[in-house]
Enzyme design. Structure first.
Site, PDB file in Angstrom:
ATOM      1  N   HIS A 103     -23.944  34.757  24.603  1.00 23.62           N
ATOM      2  CA  HIS A 103     -23.067  33.745  24.002  1.00 23.62           C
ATOM      3  C   HIS A 103     -21.597  34.166  24.091  1.00 23.62           C
ATOM      4  O   HIS A 103     -20.815  33.934  23.164  1.00 23.62           O
ATOM      5  CB  HIS A 103     -23.434  33.485  22.532  1.00 23.62           C
ATOM      6  CG  HIS A 103     -24.803  32.917  22.332  1.00 23.62           C
ATOM      7  ND1 HIS A 103     -25.045  31.577  22.157  1.00 23.62           N
ATOM      8  CD2 HIS A 103     -26.026  33.507  22.296  1.00 23.62           C
ATOM      9  CE1 HIS A 103     -26.344  31.372  21.998  1.00 23.62           C
ATOM     10  NE2 HIS A 103     -26.970  32.525  22.087  1.00 23.62           N
TER      11      HIS A 103
ATOM     12  N   ASN B 112     -29.151  27.092  17.783  1.00 22.55           N
ATOM     13  CA  ASN B 112     -28.946  26.603  19.149  1.00 22.55           C
ATOM     14  C   ASN B 112     -29.047  25.080  19.152  1.00 22.55           C
ATOM     15  O   ASN B 112     -29.381  24.470  18.135  1.00 22.55           O
ATOM     16  CB  ASN B 112     -30.012  27.174  20.090  1.00 22.55           C
ATOM     17  CG  ASN B 112     -29.677  28.577  20.570  1.00 22.55           C
ATOM     18  OD1 ASN B 112     -28.513  28.998  20.556  1.00 22.55           O
ATOM     19  ND2 ASN B 112     -30.690  29.314  21.006  1.00 22.55           N
TER      20      ASN B 112
ATOM     21  N   TYR C  66     -27.371  41.316  14.576  1.00 26.60           N
ATOM     22  CA  TYR C  66     -26.016  40.743  14.605  1.00 26.60           C
ATOM     23  C   TYR C  66     -25.018  41.610  13.851  1.00 26.60           C
ATOM     24  O   TYR C  66     -23.918  41.865  14.319  1.00 26.60           O
ATOM     25  CB  TYR C  66     -26.035  39.309  14.045  1.00 26.60           C
ATOM     26  CG  TYR C  66     -26.722  38.354  14.991  1.00 26.60           C
ATOM     27  CD1 TYR C  66     -28.072  38.484  15.278  1.00 26.60           C
ATOM     28  CD2 TYR C  66     -26.040  37.331  15.624  1.00 26.60           C
ATOM     29  CE1 TYR C  66     -28.718  37.636  16.154  1.00 26.60           C
ATOM     30  CE2 TYR C  66     -26.676  36.464  16.504  1.00 26.60           C
ATOM     31  CZ  TYR C  66     -28.007  36.630  16.762  1.00 26.60           C
ATOM     32  OH  TYR C  66     -28.648  35.787  17.642  1.00 26.60           O
TER      33      TYR C  66
END
Ligand code: HEM
Length: 496
Positions: free
Chosen positions: A54, A127, A334
């Site tokens: 991304h 998404n 993350y």
């Protein structure tokens, strides 16, 4: 208006920003060019590592407005009353390409929303597809390697992608979406967003509900064919979003949830925590609960969009995780990526800083105090847009609550979750799951033109692979629907 004086980064006025100091007009430079050195050294450090996936993205600020209270199912402070508004920051992205790739890749689109609630930031990192290629995170690095450029040639290599998919039938549903007419969105304004994962709500009675989030575009779905996409300028989707917001044409999304009780989950014929599957709307209807609007462009792309850090682990009271194995891994991945990409104090950067008081006992680290209006680094961890001035303690427990030292809030505790009876700890194969039915259902609702696009898009890549990969892929398609396999077979034959 008086002219602003150009300064060094330490604030001293700069006399000359055009000429370095040199020994005579034609001579070499001298060592007292500290201003030149400052400029060059800072320039060398202008980039931070791009996101490993991304990397290419575009974001904007906006507002989320509740239209239906969710107080029966969640204590989430920002979901209690119709009319409540919360600031949001939404970043769209492609997945596989680097920062300078095209906006028009055949690729899922990331849809990350940071909700700046009064009880902390909730990050919905989803998404534009309701499912994903995998249901075990241990496959994620392999999957991404197969989709990115070839390690030797640094060129796109669709054969790698199909080699991965041939070995991983769990990807069939998402691969069908990717290769369908929805595989290349015409713009970021024309995509839906999905949490994809099952998340949870919990209410004041301690009851837990499983939920999925959907963001349905009010602009309508719009896609491009391969032929249309190659003619588009690489920055087209970025330009489309910035220009729409600049002219006051604010894009918006209907926000919906699907809710399943814990009891329903126990008996449902589909594993509700399997990210390769949807919950059919007929079984769990969508409930419209709000509207999300984007209405303000960023002022500084790097400071806001590039440094934005969305973490699926950023929950707020009333919203939490589920046993979805993929989600569980993302709870770690993350935050780890953010520490590497942005730094230990990533949450102090204004775009990531909550718009509420932050009080904790974590201390210092590189750039502690960034974007922090009060006292951080002097024994006080408060930051956020309404930071409190407390200077009480840097350890817990302590005896200084009355002086402002923060204390835990047991009333927000997540209800305990029972483990399955007789659960054994070991790696569990999910090979026996049904990965074909939902892919087949999707195939069967496509019209002829959509089916033809699906066949052609798959054949383009699959025809570059060897017979063994083709055979395994065709077997997967046949399991979903014999007409699916036949269509792809014909399309490959037509290419020869
Ligand atoms: C085990 C599975 C996964 C892993 C390990 C993983 C890992 C990552 C990492 C490391 C990043 C870069 C984060 C950063 O540098 O800020 C990222 C970005 C992202 N991922 Fe995943 N990912 C996984 C699955 C998924 C799934 C299932 C979705 C969607 C449902 C998703 C959506 C995104 C999005 C939208 C971004 C971009 C966030 C942004 O806009 O900054 N990922 N992922």
């Amino acid at each position: 208006m008086a002219k602003n004086v150009l300064t060094t980064s330490a604030g001293a006025p700069v006399a000359d920003d055009n000429n370095s100091i040199s020994v005579g007009a034609r001579g070499p430079l001298t060592y007292d060019n500290h201003y030149l050195f400052e400029k060059l050294a800072h320039f060398n450090r202008e980039r931070i590592p791009e996101r490993v996936v991304h990397a290419r993205g575009t974001a904007a600020h906006g507002t989320f407005t509740v239209t239906k209270s969710l107080k029966d199912v969640t204590i989430a402070n920002f979901l209690q009353e119709a009319g409540q508004q919360t600031d949001v920051f939404l970043r769209f992205s492609t997945v596989g390409g680097g920062q300078d790739s095209s906006d028009y890749a055949r690729d899922p689109r990331g849809f990350s929303v940071k909700f700046y609630t009064k009880e902390g930031n909730w990050d919905m990192v989803g998404n534009n597809t309701p499912v994903f290629f995998l249901n075990d995170p241990i496959k994620f690095p392999d999957f991404i390697h197969s989709q990115k450029k070839d390690a030797r040639t640094n060129l796109p290599n669709p054969a790698n992608a199909f080699e991965f998919w041939a070995n991983h039938p769990q990807s069939l549903h998402q691969m069908t979406i990717l290769m369908s007419d929805r595989g290349i969105p015409a713009s970021y304004r024309h995509v839906h967003g999905f949490s994809s994962h099952t998340l949870s709500f919990y209410n004041a009675k301690g009851e837990r509900f499983w939920c999925k989030w959907h963001f349905k575009t009010n602009q309508g779905i719009k896609n491009l064919t391969n032929e249309e996409a190659v003619k588009m300028p690489a920055n087209g989707a970025q330009k489309d979003l910035v220009e729409a917001i600049d002219r006051g044409d604010f894009p918006s999304w209907r926000v919906e949830v699907q809710i399943m009780t814990e009891e329903e989950a126990k008996n449902y014929h589909i594993n509700p925590f399997d990210l390769t599957k949807v919950w059919p709307y007929a079984d769990f209807p969508v409930i419209e609960i709000g509207k999300l609007e984007l209405n303000k462009n960023v002022n500084n792309y790097f400071a806001e969009t590039e440094q934005a850090a969305f973490a699926p682990s950023n929950f707020v009271p009333g919203i939490n995780a589920s046993p979805d194995k993929m989600l569980q891994a993302r709870l770690l991945a993350y935050q780890d990526a953010h520490r590497y990409r942005v730094g230990a104090n990533v949450n102090q950067i204004p775009i990531n800083a909550p718009k509420c008081i932050v009080n904790h006992y974590q201390r210092d680290g590189a750039f502690a105090g960034m974007g922090c209006p009060v006292g951080h680094g002097s024994g006080n961890a408060s930051y956020g847009s309404q930071a409190a001035t407390v200077n009480a303690s840097n350890f817990f427990p302590n005896d200084r609550a009355s002086e402002g030292a923060p204390v835990p809030a047991p009333h927000v505790a997540v209800p305990p979750m029972p483990i399955l009876e007789d659960a054994w700890i070991k790696p569990y194969s999910q090979d026996d799951e049904d990965y074909a039915s939902q892919a087949g259902n999707l195939f069967r609702i496509m019209n002829d033109s959509q089916k033809a696009q699906l066949f052609g898009n798959i054949a383009g890549g699959l025809s570059t692979t060897n017979p063994s990969i083709q055979a395994r892929m065709l077997a997967q398609f046949a399991k979903a629907d014999p007409a699916y396999a036949q269509g792809v077979k014909n399309a490959i034959a037509a290419m020869k």
